[in-house]
Design a protein around this motif. Structure first.
Motif, PDB file in Angstrom:
ATOM      1  N   VAL A  92       0.884  -1.417  -0.011  1.00  0.00           N
ATOM      2  CA  VAL A  92       0.001  -0.080  -0.061  1.00  0.00           C
ATOM      3  C   VAL A  92       0.683   1.234  -0.117  1.00  0.00           C
ATOM      4  O   VAL A  92       0.563   2.262  -0.594  1.00  0.00           O
ATOM      5  CB  VAL A  92      -1.074   0.055   1.364  1.00  0.00           C
ATOM      6  N   ILE A  93       1.850   1.228   0.762  1.00  0.00           N
ATOM      7  CA  ILE A  93       2.886   2.420   0.722  1.00  0.00           C
ATOM      8  C   ILE A  93       3.433   2.529  -0.464  1.00  0.00           C
ATOM      9  O   ILE A  93       3.642   3.591  -0.983  1.00  0.00           O
ATOM     10  CB  ILE A  93       3.887   2.233   1.966  1.00  0.00           C
ATOM     11  N   ASN A  94       3.945   1.444  -1.262  1.00  0.00           N
ATOM     12  CA  ASN A  94       4.379   1.701  -2.658  1.00  0.00           C
ATOM     13  C   ASN A  94       3.436   2.361  -3.550  1.00  0.00           C
ATOM     14  O   ASN A  94       3.911   2.849  -4.465  1.00  0.00           O
ATOM     15  CB  ASN A  94       4.767   0.220  -3.072  1.00  0.00           C
ATOM     16  N   LEU A  95       2.122   1.581  -3.253  1.00  0.00           N
ATOM     17  CA  LEU A  95       0.946   2.363  -4.273  1.00  0.00           C
ATOM     18  C   LEU A  95       0.709   3.804  -4.054  1.00  0.00           C
ATOM     19  O   LEU A  95       0.752   4.582  -5.045  1.00  0.00           O
ATOM     20  CB  LEU A  95      -0.395   1.572  -3.998  1.00  0.00           C
ATOM     21  N   ILE A  96       0.701   4.250  -2.981  1.00  0.00           N
ATOM     22  CA  ILE A  96       0.379   5.645  -2.573  1.00  0.00           C
ATOM     23  C   ILE A  96       1.611   6.325  -3.004  1.00  0.00           C
ATOM     24  O   ILE A  96       1.615   7.427  -3.577  1.00  0.00           O
ATOM     25  CB  ILE A  96       0.136   5.831  -1.042  1.00  0.00           C
ATOM     26  N   SER A  97       2.975   5.700  -2.832  1.00  0.00           N
ATOM     27  CA  SER A  97       4.267   6.475  -3.238  1.00  0.00           C
ATOM     28  C   SER A  97       4.367   6.935  -4.801  1.00  0.00           C
ATOM     29  O   SER A  97       4.515   7.814  -5.266  1.00  0.00           O
ATOM     30  CB  SER A  97       5.260   5.846  -2.829  1.00  0.00           C
ATOM     31  N   THR A  98       3.712   5.745  -5.415  1.00  0.00           N
ATOM     32  CA  THR A  98       3.775   5.909  -6.881  1.00  0.00           C
ATOM     33  C   THR A  98       2.774   7.011  -7.407  1.00  0.00           C
ATOM     34  O   THR A  98       3.259   7.858  -8.287  1.00  0.00           O
ATOM     35  CB  THR A  98       3.381   4.460  -7.605  1.00  0.00           C
ATOM     36  N   PHE A  99       1.779   7.156  -6.732  1.00  0.00           N
ATOM     37  CA  PHE A  99       0.640   8.053  -7.059  1.00  0.00           C
ATOM     38  C   PHE A  99       1.151   9.458  -6.706  1.00  0.00           C
ATOM     39  O   PHE A  99       0.978  10.613  -7.272  1.00  0.00           O
ATOM     40  CB  PHE A  99      -0.555   8.061  -6.647  1.00  0.00           C
ATOM     41  N   ALA A 100       1.634   9.596  -5.417  1.00  0.00           N
ATOM     42  CA  ALA A 100       2.182  10.895  -4.728  1.00  0.00           C
ATOM     43  C   ALA A 100       3.385  11.519  -5.614  1.00  0.00           C
ATOM     44  O   ALA A 100       3.458  12.833  -5.763  1.00  0.00           O
ATOM     45  CB  ALA A 100       2.778  10.710  -3.438  1.00  0.00           C
TER      46      ALA A 100
END
Length: 120
Positions: A92-100
């Motif tokens: 989830v952190i990886n997912l959010i970081s990609t969008f951020a």
């Protein structure tokens, strides 16, 4: 303490598994919505990130409950639950970081959002 519903399962275990299941469902449903982020206002992305956080909190709390001595879980079960909850959190952190970082929104990265959401 006590048992849940007369099935002999300790209440802590039933509550912990319920939280794990609910957290996993929230994360899965929200990560699926995340694939639409390119077509949605970034304010909506903040709302989706909040939903992902809530799902991760449920997962973490469920894992913590099942890790307590009163739950009576075996060492291998506790290890598996902890490892799985950490894995979901890291993804989830990886997912959010990609969008951020806007990597998923850049030209030529159309499939990146789907890949990141699929890994959750």
């Amino acid at each position: 303490s006590g048992t849940s519903g007369g099935n002999g399962i300790p209440r802590e275990v039933a509550d912990g598994y319920k939280m794990l299941t609910e957290g996993a469902e929230v994360v899965k449903a929200t990560s699926t919505k995340y694939t639409l982020i390119g077509k949605i206002d970034m304010n909506d992305g903040i709302k989706l990130a909040e939903e992902l956080r809530q799902g991760c909190e449920l997962l973490a709390t469920g894992a913590l409950i099942l890790h307590t001595p009163s739950a009576g879980m075996s060492r291998s079960s506790r290890h598996y639950i902890k490892r799985s909850a950490r894995s979901v959190g890291a993804t989830v952190i990886n997912l959010i970081s990609t969008f951020a970082s806007h990597d998923a929104l850049e030209e030529g990265n159309e499939n990146l959002a789907a890949q990141k959401c699929g890994s959750v």
